[in-house]
Write a protein that holds these residues in place. Structure first.
Motif, PDB file in Angstrom:
ATOM      1  N   MET A  36       7.738  42.132   9.920  1.00 50.71           N
ATOM      2  CA  MET A  36       8.245  40.769   9.997  1.00 50.71           C
ATOM      3  C   MET A  36       8.936  40.592  11.344  1.00 50.71           C
ATOM      4  SD  MET A  36      11.007  38.890   7.488  1.00 50.71           S
ATOM      5  CE  MET A  36       9.910  38.933   6.085  1.00 50.71           C
ATOM      6  N   ASP A  37       8.527  39.605  12.080  1.00 50.82           N
ATOM      7  CA  ASP A  37       9.090  39.329  13.393  1.00 50.82           C
ATOM      8  C   ASP A  37      10.108  38.201  13.266  1.00 50.82           C
ATOM      9  OD1 ASP A  37       9.484  39.382  16.139  1.00 50.82           O
ATOM     10  OD2 ASP A  37       7.838  37.992  16.508  1.00 50.82           O
ATOM     11  N   LEU A  38      11.380  38.540  13.398  1.00 49.20           N
ATOM     12  CA  LEU A  38      12.444  37.552  13.246  1.00 49.20           C
ATOM     13  C   LEU A  38      13.094  37.281  14.599  1.00 49.20           C
ATOM     14  CD1 LEU A  38      14.182  39.043  10.092  1.00 49.20           C
ATOM     15  CD2 LEU A  38      12.614  37.110  10.161  1.00 49.20           C
ATOM     16  N   ARG A  39      13.458  36.048  14.791  1.00 50.78           N
ATOM     17  CA  ARG A  39      14.239  35.663  15.962  1.00 50.78           C
ATOM     18  C   ARG A  39      15.375  34.781  15.454  1.00 50.78           C
ATOM     19  NH1 ARG A  39      11.366  32.428  20.456  1.00 50.78           N
ATOM     20  NH2 ARG A  39      13.212  31.254  20.983  1.00 50.78           N
ATOM     21  N   LEU A  40      16.451  35.438  15.042  1.00 47.98           N
ATOM     22  CA  LEU A  40      17.555  34.762  14.380  1.00 47.98           C
ATOM     23  C   LEU A  40      18.539  34.195  15.396  1.00 47.98           C
ATOM     24  CD1 LEU A  40      18.178  37.400  11.580  1.00 47.98           C
ATOM     25  CD2 LEU A  40      16.728  35.371  11.485  1.00 47.98           C
ATOM     26  N   ARG A  41      18.948  32.964  15.142  1.00 46.69           N
ATOM     27  CA  ARG A  41      19.939  32.302  16.000  1.00 46.69           C
ATOM     28  C   ARG A  41      21.034  31.718  15.112  1.00 46.69           C
ATOM     29  NH1 ARG A  41      20.437  26.966  17.651  1.00 46.69           N
ATOM     30  NH2 ARG A  41      18.292  26.496  17.018  1.00 46.69           N
ATOM     31  N   SER A  42      22.252  32.135  15.360  1.00 43.73           N
ATOM     32  CA  SER A  42      23.395  31.601  14.623  1.00 43.73           C
ATOM     33  C   SER A  42      23.652  30.161  15.025  1.00 43.73           C
ATOM     34  CB  SER A  42      24.648  32.428  14.915  1.00 43.73           C
ATOM     35  OG  SER A  42      24.480  33.752  14.495  1.00 43.73           O
ATOM     36  N   ILE A  43      23.961  29.351  14.029  1.00 43.42           N
ATOM     37  CA  ILE A  43      24.277  27.951  14.289  1.00 43.42           C
ATOM     38  C   ILE A  43      25.762  27.687  14.072  1.00 43.42           C
ATOM     39  CG2 ILE A  43      23.881  25.577  13.502  1.00 43.42           C
ATOM     40  CD1 ILE A  43      20.969  26.405  13.001  1.00 43.42           C
ATOM     41  N   CYS A  44      26.316  28.258  13.016  1.00 44.39           N
ATOM     42  CA  CYS A  44      27.754  28.112  12.783  1.00 44.39           C
ATOM     43  C   CYS A  44      28.288  29.308  12.005  1.00 44.39           C
ATOM     44  CB  CYS A  44      28.079  26.798  12.088  1.00 44.39           C
ATOM     45  SG  CYS A  44      27.459  26.681  10.408  1.00 44.39           S
ATOM     46  N   LEU A  62      25.697  30.729   9.240  1.00 44.93           N
ATOM     47  CA  LEU A  62      24.471  29.977   8.966  1.00 44.93           C
ATOM     48  C   LEU A  62      23.640  29.978  10.238  1.00 44.93           C
ATOM     49  CD1 LEU A  62      25.841  26.832   7.095  1.00 44.93           C
ATOM     50  CD2 LEU A  62      24.595  28.754   6.093  1.00 44.93           C
ATOM     51  N   GLY A  63      22.328  30.072  10.074  1.00 44.95           N
ATOM     52  CA  GLY A  63      21.474  30.081  11.247  1.00 44.95           C
ATOM     53  C   GLY A  63      20.033  29.771  10.913  1.00 44.95           C
TER      54      GLY A  63
END
Length: 92
Positions: A1-9, A18-19
């Motif tokens: 699984m290729d994830l590119r996680l970005r936090s939003i708050c 949350l992201g």
């Protein structure tokens, strides 16, 4: 699984993030964990309905984060629990 996680708050009050996964455009909530070797995050996929509610209610997201700490939403874990699954880290 290729994830590119970005936090939003981040919530300092309820200790969660949350992201969005920018590859799938799916939203997540993460909570800090710790096991005998390392501190890490557990990530939970959110439904669109959960995302909409949590964006507008830190309390609702905090309640969900707490139920994740109690392992009530393991079916929403992005990555299954590790063999040496840790315990939640929360401020004292």
């Amino acid at each position: 699984m290729d994830l590119r996680l970005r936090s939003i708050c981040n919530s300092k009050r309820f200790f969660f993030t949350l992201g969005i996964d920018e590859n799938s455009n799916r939203h997540y909530l993460s909570i800090p964990m710790s096991n005998s070797l390392v501190d890490y995050q557990e990530y939970y996929w959110l439904t669109e309905g959960q995302w909409e509610v949590f964006c507008h209610s830190e309390e609702a997201a905090g309640a969900f984060a707490e139920s994740c700490r109690e392992r009530k939403h393991d079916d929403q874990l992005i990555l299954g629990p590790a063999p040496d699954r840790g315990v939640p880290r929360v401020p004292a």
